[in-house]
Design an enzyme around this catalytic site. Structure first.
Site, PDB file in Angstrom:
ATOM      1  N   ARG A 166     -13.941   2.971   4.373  1.00 54.63           N
ATOM      2  CA  ARG A 166     -12.779   2.115   4.611  1.00 54.63           C
ATOM      3  C   ARG A 166     -11.471   2.897   4.585  1.00 54.63           C
ATOM      4  NH1 ARG A 166     -11.352  -0.751  -0.299  1.00 54.63           N
ATOM      5  NH2 ARG A 166      -9.782   0.864  -0.473  1.00 54.63           N
ATOM      6  N   HIS A 202     -15.029   3.376 -15.084  1.00 55.85           N
ATOM      7  CA  HIS A 202     -14.877   2.630 -13.839  1.00 55.85           C
ATOM      8  C   HIS A 202     -16.122   1.809 -13.514  1.00 55.85           C
ATOM      9  CE1 HIS A 202     -14.235   2.435  -9.301  1.00 55.85           C
ATOM     10  NE2 HIS A 202     -13.093   1.998  -9.767  1.00 55.85           N
ATOM     11  N   ASN A 243       0.827  -1.207   0.000  1.00 55.48           N
ATOM     12  CA  ASN A 243       0.000   0.000   0.000  1.00 55.48           C
ATOM     13  C   ASN A 243       0.861   1.257   0.000  1.00 55.48           C
ATOM     14  OD1 ASN A 243      -2.320  -1.549   0.091  1.00 55.48           O
ATOM     15  ND2 ASN A 243      -2.732  -1.189   2.257  1.00 55.48           N
ATOM     16  N   ARG A 262     -10.315  -3.785 -14.210  1.00 54.27           N
ATOM     17  CA  ARG A 262      -9.174  -4.617 -13.817  1.00 54.27           C
ATOM     18  C   ARG A 262      -9.592  -6.067 -13.986  1.00 54.27           C
ATOM     19  NH1 ARG A 262      -5.615  -1.148 -11.296  1.00 54.27           N
ATOM     20  NH2 ARG A 262      -6.547   0.527 -10.041  1.00 54.27           N
ATOM     21  N   HIS A 307     -14.875  -3.264  -0.149  1.00 60.67           N
ATOM     22  CA  HIS A 307     -14.856  -2.586  -1.436  1.00 60.67           C
ATOM     23  C   HIS A 307     -16.247  -2.210  -1.939  1.00 60.67           C
ATOM     24  CE1 HIS A 307     -13.961  -2.344  -5.906  1.00 60.67           C
ATOM     25  NE2 HIS A 307     -12.974  -1.637  -5.406  1.00 60.67           N
ATOM     26  N   ARG A 341      -4.903   2.346 -13.221  1.00 60.47           N
ATOM     27  CA  ARG A 341      -3.549   2.547 -12.693  1.00 60.47           C
ATOM     28  C   ARG A 341      -2.888   1.231 -12.290  1.00 60.47           C
ATOM     29  NH1 ARG A 341      -0.611   7.623 -11.669  1.00 60.47           N
ATOM     30  NH2 ARG A 341      -2.565   8.498 -10.925  1.00 60.47           N
ATOM     31  N   TYR A 380     -12.007  -9.326  -1.855  1.00 64.36           N
ATOM     32  CA  TYR A 380     -12.707  -8.051  -1.703  1.00 64.36           C
ATOM     33  C   TYR A 380     -14.194  -8.308  -1.469  1.00 64.36           C
ATOM     34  CZ  TYR A 380      -8.690  -5.723  -4.028  1.00 64.36           C
ATOM     35  OH  TYR A 380      -7.460  -5.250  -4.380  1.00 64.36           O
TER      36      TYR A 380
END
Length: 726
Positions: A593, A464, A62, A404, A621, A434, A497
């Site tokens: 979160r 997204h 992270n 992703r 998530h 990213r 997630y």
């Protein structure tokens, strides 16, 4: 008597509120508070031992991404003399100083946890992580043989002298810096040896019995021999003389660099988004170094040499008391000791889909279906939906967004199979995701070669949204089926997630999804949607209206409440609306979160806003938004799920979709999820007005169930009673 500070929340002519700096938490420092909570999972003795090891690595990973993206952007501001201030009024230099001040104690805590707690506890359970000096003579000989056969041929020592310039060092690569001197010479020379990424960073040593080929399984109940590892870096360091024969080795220092990943792009002038992203990836590889990490007791001459060559300042340098990269401990996590890990979880098949032979389209046509991952199986629901569409002769078209996806994604083969079967297949691949850009470029090219219509997104916007549309010819004509989710179409992260997904064939919803894909693939100028909240079209406006509507209910004495769960909260106009709503007494609970720029519990500003965070074995998530809207029964309020957080980029600079949840049983499940999280006494942290967090302490530790444990138990109960509600 203490006077309560007053805060201005008056909108300007455009209806927007300018928030004073003291009304907001710094985004970067709030994110570091989030990573501190992640680190706490490693420091917490209640966490299983190998899970603690894993959390040390997650904290490092992270932080690496944060340094590349956020610190990289702040460094670029300094270099280019861009004078801007953060929402809380700090310059880039002030933020960088505050970041360093916050990170240093976390690195010390991480190292102390590893050295003083985890290493001794691992040893007590028969897992030993050793330095060279701790090896027996036989083990040193074994490690030296490993060096000769597996390591030495891979290494490439790079010296620096008039004939050899300073070498290129790749992002996040680990190296040994070596100070050399030729016999009879006084001049110091620098050389760099890269630690190979193709080899495990911890090498397991074989026991004498294993070396002799006489190892047998021990009898049941008998003690086993310890599992001993030595670090690859240690093996290389103690065999460096092989790389520099006849040279004097003066000093050795491990180091690692981090490069800026915040590269500017101008999409408006880009003729081809694919070419633009490929160029950005090349630029990122050679981007400026923004951090240098090194091992303890550094050589001053070598450290200054590196700082000068990498064009860094001392504030960019971090001494790491123990490991440079705790993700290197991944080989240790493969040790087969289940008692040292959280009990494994196998997602249940949603009860409505328990019969493998049932037609999933019939199920969805009967009633909306909602799934909650990883408690419910991603493969038995989302993958099954897309796979069924690919082979169903009645299906004429499949449209899907990919933000992703994994290296071995089942969706790629499925979409290719559908295209080869003659179906109209459209896949929007977001090239700008990213750190997944390279994978997504490869996915896009693979799909195109198979005849899939690939779209790269909209200039200036990231796509997204997590949506799939299936168009099927049925007896009464074409019918559309849709999946709208909160998470990526990624089978791997679906096990780690927490995410929600809705399957529906309701016409108002699917008509909106059809329009959304027209917006993504064509030049639709759709300005509103029937049921969906779509960014950047109507989502921000609708959320603002719902917050203001809730405040009006509160003022009128009607039932009013907001509960919102998301990853991050940063949009200033949303924050201002929440502050105004709090001012009229509206109770607001936010489950955030990650980072949060809103200050809760400030007298005269946000007394009625409570913010909490849940951190644990799964990454929270999912996004859930609840508005009571005057309903006497809270279950009759409005529920929404989708892909967007309350962040400026999500609401204004991305294509996002959020869907209402209408069916009563599904609303009841969402309410249950929210209530479990709000009352969590094991994994929950409460945000304080100054941006810090305090972990809740259960009255009865033995009986305190975490959010994740409670939801796993609930999933098993649903499976046992075979409820028709998914």
């Amino acid at each position: 008597m203490t006077q309560v500070q007053t805060y201005s929340l008056t909108p300007n002519a455009d209806g927007e509120v300018s928030l004073a700096p003291e009304m907001l938490i710094n985004r970067e420092l709030s994110w570091l508070q989030f990573n501190k909570r992640v680190l706490h999972e490693a420091l917490d003795s209640r966490t299983p031992l190998l899970d603690r090891v894993q959390f040390l690595g997650i904290f490092t990973s992270n932080l690496d991404e944060f340094i590349m993206k956020r610190v990289g952007g702040l460094r670029r501001q300094l270099v280019t003399n861009i004078i801007t201030r953060s929402a809380d009024g700090r310059t880039a230099a002030e933020q960088l100083a505050a970041i360093r001040e916050a990170v240093l104690p976390m690195l010390r805590d991480q190292a102390e946890c590893y050295r003083n707690e985890l290493l001794p506890q691992l040893k007590a359970h028969g897992i030993e992580l050793l330095e060279w000096k701790q090896l027996t003579e036989a083990e040193r000989a074994q490690a030296t043989r490993y060096f000769s056969s597996e390591v030495y041929p891979v290494l490439t020592p790079l010296a620096v002298d008039p004939g050899h310039p300073f070498p290129f060092i790749s992002n996040l690569s680990q190296s040994l810096g070596v100070v050399l001197r030729a016999p009879g010479q006084s001049e110091r020379l620098f050389a760099r040896v890269k630690i190979p990424v193709v080899l495990p960073r911890w090498v397991r040593l074989k026991s004498d019995a294993e070396l002799s080929g006489q190892a047998v399984a021990p009898p049941a109940g008998s003690p086993t021999e310890p599992i001993r590892f030595v670090g690859l870096q240690q093996i290389i360091e103690h065999n460096l003389a092989r790389l520099f024969p006849n040279m004097e080795l003066l000093k050795v220092m491990s180091f690692r660099i981090t490069r800026n990943a915040d590269i500017e792009r101008d999409e408006e002038d880009a003729e081809d988004l694919l070419e633009m992203m490929e160029e950005e990836l090349r630029a990122r590889r050679f981007a400026k170094v923004v951090r240098l990490e090194h091992g303890p007791d550094p050589d001053p001459w070598m450290l200054k040499f590196l700082i000068d060559e990498l064009e860094l300042s001392e504030s960019d340098v971090y001494e790491m008391p123990e490991l440079l990269d705790f993700t290197d401990l991944s080989p240790i996590l493969d040790v087969s000791m289940p008692k040292l890990r959280s009990e494994p979880w196998t997602p249940i098949v949603p009860p409505a889909l328990i019969d493998d032979e049932v037609d999933i389209f019939n199920v969805i046509r009967g009633s909306d279906l909602m799934v909650h991952h990883p408690y419910e199986s991603f493969s038995a629901s989302v993958e099954r939906f897309v796979s069924a569409a690919a082979v169903d002769p009645r299906v004429v078209a499949i449209k899907m967004t990919l933000y992703r996806t994994g290296d071995a994604s089942p969706f790629i083969k499925t979409m290719i199979r559908a295209a080869e079967a003659g179906k109209q297949v459209v896949c929007l691949v977001e090239l700008k995701a990213r750190f997944d850009e390279q994978r997504n470029i490869q996915v896009a090219q693979m799909l195109e070669k198979a005849g899939v219509h690939v779209v790269y997104g909209i200039v200036g916007l990231k796509t997204h949204t997590k949506t799939t549309l299936v168009v099927r010819r049925e007896n009464d004509g074409l019918r559309c089926y849709a999946h709208i989710g909160t998470g990526n179409y990624h089978a791997g992260t679906a096990r780690l997630y927490t995410d929600l997904g809705l399957f529906t064939t309701k016409k108002d919803f699917t008509d909106d999804i059809v329009e959304l894909f027209h917006y993504l693939t064509g030049r639709s100028l759709q300005r509103d949607y029937r049921r969906l909240l779509v960014a950047p079209v109507n989502m921000h406006r609708r959320f603002m209206q719902m917050i203001e509507r809730e405040a009006e209910h509160q003022k009128a004495g009607r039932p009013a409440q907001i509960v919102a769960k998301m990853n991050s909260l940063e949009d200033r106009q949303i924050i201002a609306a929440l502050y105004r709503a709090s001012g009229v007494g509206l109770p607001i609970d936010l489950i955030v979160r990650g980072f949060c720029c809103l200050r809760p519990g400030v007298e005269g500003l946000s007394e009625n806003i409570r913010i909490m965070s849940v951190i644990g074995r799964f990454l929270e998530h999912s996004r859930i938004y609840y508005f009571r809207n005057g309903a006497e029964d809270p279950l009759d309020g409005e529920f929404y799920i989708g892909s967007a957080d309350w962040m400026y980029r999500n609401l204004r600079n991305r294509v996002e979709a959020i869907t209402p949840i209408e069916d009563a049983p599904l609303r009841a499940r969402l309410w249950q999820i929210l209530q479990i999280m709000l009352t969590d006494q094991r994994q929950a942290w409460d945000m304080q007005p100054n941006g810090s967090y305090v972990q809740r302490v259960p009255a009865d530790e033995a009986g305190a169930l975490s959010t994740h444990a409670q939801l796993m138990r609930d999933a098993l109960e649903r499976r046992s009673i075979k409820s028709p509600v998914a």
